[in-house]
Write a protein that holds these residues in place. Structure first.
Motif, PDB file in Angstrom:
ATOM      1  N   ALA A   4      49.660  -2.732  28.695  1.00  0.00           N
ATOM      2  CA  ALA A   4      51.097  -2.885  28.476  1.00  0.00           C
ATOM      3  C   ALA A   4      51.346  -3.735  27.240  1.00  0.00           C
ATOM      4  O   ALA A   4      50.667  -4.729  27.022  1.00  0.00           O
ATOM      5  N   PRO A   5      52.324  -3.344  26.426  1.00  0.00           N
ATOM      6  CA  PRO A   5      52.622  -4.137  25.231  1.00  0.00           C
ATOM      7  C   PRO A   5      53.323  -5.441  25.602  1.00  0.00           C
ATOM      8  O   PRO A   5      53.982  -5.512  26.639  1.00  0.00           O
ATOM      9  N   PRO A   6      53.188  -6.450  24.762  1.00  0.00           N
ATOM     10  CA  PRO A   6      53.962  -7.676  24.991  1.00  0.00           C
ATOM     11  C   PRO A   6      55.447  -7.348  24.971  1.00  0.00           C
ATOM     12  O   PRO A   6      55.884  -6.408  24.304  1.00  0.00           O
ATOM     13  N   SER A   7      56.227  -8.107  25.684  1.00  0.00           N
ATOM     14  CA  SER A   7      57.661  -7.815  25.800  1.00  0.00           C
ATOM     15  C   SER A   7      58.446  -8.171  24.535  1.00  0.00           C
ATOM     16  O   SER A   7      59.567  -7.709  24.367  1.00  0.00           O
ATOM     17  N   SER A  17      62.738   6.315   6.143  1.00  0.00           N
ATOM     18  CA  SER A  17      63.073   7.216   7.245  1.00  0.00           C
ATOM     19  C   SER A  17      64.567   7.344   7.484  1.00  0.00           C
ATOM     20  O   SER A  17      65.000   8.259   8.164  1.00  0.00           O
ATOM     21  N   GLY A  18      65.346   6.427   6.971  1.00  0.00           N
ATOM     22  CA  GLY A  18      66.774   6.437   7.251  1.00  0.00           C
ATOM     23  C   GLY A  18      67.073   6.015   8.678  1.00  0.00           C
ATOM     24  O   GLY A  18      68.163   6.202   9.179  1.00  0.00           O
ATOM     25  N   GLY A  19      66.077   5.467   9.371  1.00  0.00           N
ATOM     26  CA  GLY A  19      66.258   4.988  10.740  1.00  0.00           C
ATOM     27  C   GLY A  19      66.051   6.042  11.806  1.00  0.00           C
ATOM     28  O   GLY A  19      66.190   5.768  12.985  1.00  0.00           O
ATOM     29  N   THR A  20      65.732   7.264  11.416  1.00  0.00           N
ATOM     30  CA  THR A  20      65.505   8.334  12.391  1.00  0.00           C
ATOM     31  C   THR A  20      64.303   9.156  11.980  1.00  0.00           C
ATOM     32  O   THR A  20      63.795   9.044  10.868  1.00  0.00           O
ATOM     33  N   ASN A  21      63.870  10.029  12.895  1.00  0.00           N
ATOM     34  CA  ASN A  21      62.777  10.959  12.609  1.00  0.00           C
ATOM     35  C   ASN A  21      61.530  10.272  12.065  1.00  0.00           C
ATOM     36  O   ASN A  21      60.945  10.719  11.080  1.00  0.00           O
ATOM     37  N   CYS A  22      61.150   9.217  12.681  1.00  0.00           N
ATOM     38  CA  CYS A  22      60.014   8.464  12.196  1.00  0.00           C
ATOM     39  C   CYS A  22      59.323   7.770  13.365  1.00  0.00           C
ATOM     40  O   CYS A  22      59.777   7.854  14.505  1.00  0.00           O
ATOM     41  N   VAL A  23      58.244   7.118  13.065  1.00  0.00           N
ATOM     42  CA  VAL A  23      57.604   6.279  14.068  1.00  0.00           C
ATOM     43  C   VAL A  23      57.869   4.827  13.725  1.00  0.00           C
ATOM     44  O   VAL A  23      58.165   4.484  12.578  1.00  0.00           O
ATOM     45  N   GLU A  24      57.793   3.987  14.723  1.00  0.00           N
ATOM     46  CA  GLU A  24      57.916   2.548  14.543  1.00  0.00           C
ATOM     47  C   GLU A  24      56.579   1.930  14.910  1.00  0.00           C
ATOM     48  O   GLU A  24      55.875   2.441  15.776  1.00  0.00           O
ATOM     49  N   VAL A  25      56.238   0.835  14.266  1.00  0.00           N
ATOM     50  CA  VAL A  25      54.998   0.133  14.575  1.00  0.00           C
ATOM     51  C   VAL A  25      55.301  -1.331  14.855  1.00  0.00           C
ATOM     52  O   VAL A  25      56.272  -1.896  14.347  1.00  0.00           O
ATOM     53  N   ALA A  26      54.465  -1.923  15.691  1.00  0.00           N
ATOM     54  CA  ALA A  26      54.541  -3.354  15.985  1.00  0.00           C
ATOM     55  C   ALA A  26      53.114  -3.874  16.083  1.00  0.00           C
ATOM     56  O   ALA A  26      52.196  -3.142  16.462  1.00  0.00           O
ATOM     57  N   PHE A  27      52.940  -5.130  15.742  1.00  0.00           N
ATOM     58  CA  PHE A  27      51.609  -5.729  15.691  1.00  0.00           C
ATOM     59  C   PHE A  27      51.520  -6.899  16.661  1.00  0.00           C
ATOM     60  O   PHE A  27      52.438  -7.700  16.745  1.00  0.00           O
ATOM     61  N   SER A  28      50.405  -6.959  17.391  1.00  0.00           N
ATOM     62  CA  SER A  28      50.183  -8.095  18.288  1.00  0.00           C
ATOM     63  C   SER A  28      48.694  -8.284  18.542  1.00  0.00           C
ATOM     64  O   SER A  28      48.003  -7.332  18.907  1.00  0.00           O
TER      65      SER A  28
END
Length: 65
Positions: A4-7, A17-28
């Motif tokens: 599970a990812p951190p909250s 991307s213009g905020g759509t049609n893309c992926v998002e990434v996060a690092f932890s």
């Protein structure tokens, strides 16, 4: 890797991307999380940071990138 990812992830999305049609990434803590920007509540993928770094390097070496 954890299941599970951190909250409190800080999600990033490409400005191209213009905020759509893309992926998002996060690092932890050695893990990169990836999700669909149009379905943020859906499933997420996780990759070791080293794999993600190699993936990004390979993409950036392709012609036209």
């Amino acid at each position: 890797m954890s299941d599970a990812p951190p909250s409190s992830l800080d999600w990033k999305i490409s400005s191209a991307s213009g905020g759509t049609n893309c992926v998002e990434v996060a690092f932890s803590a050695g893990t990169v999380w990836v999700r669909d920007s149009k379905n943020r509540g859906g499933g997420m993928l996780q990759f070791p940071s080293t794999f993600w770094r190699d993936f990004v390097a390979a993409v950036n070496q392709r012609p036209g990138c």
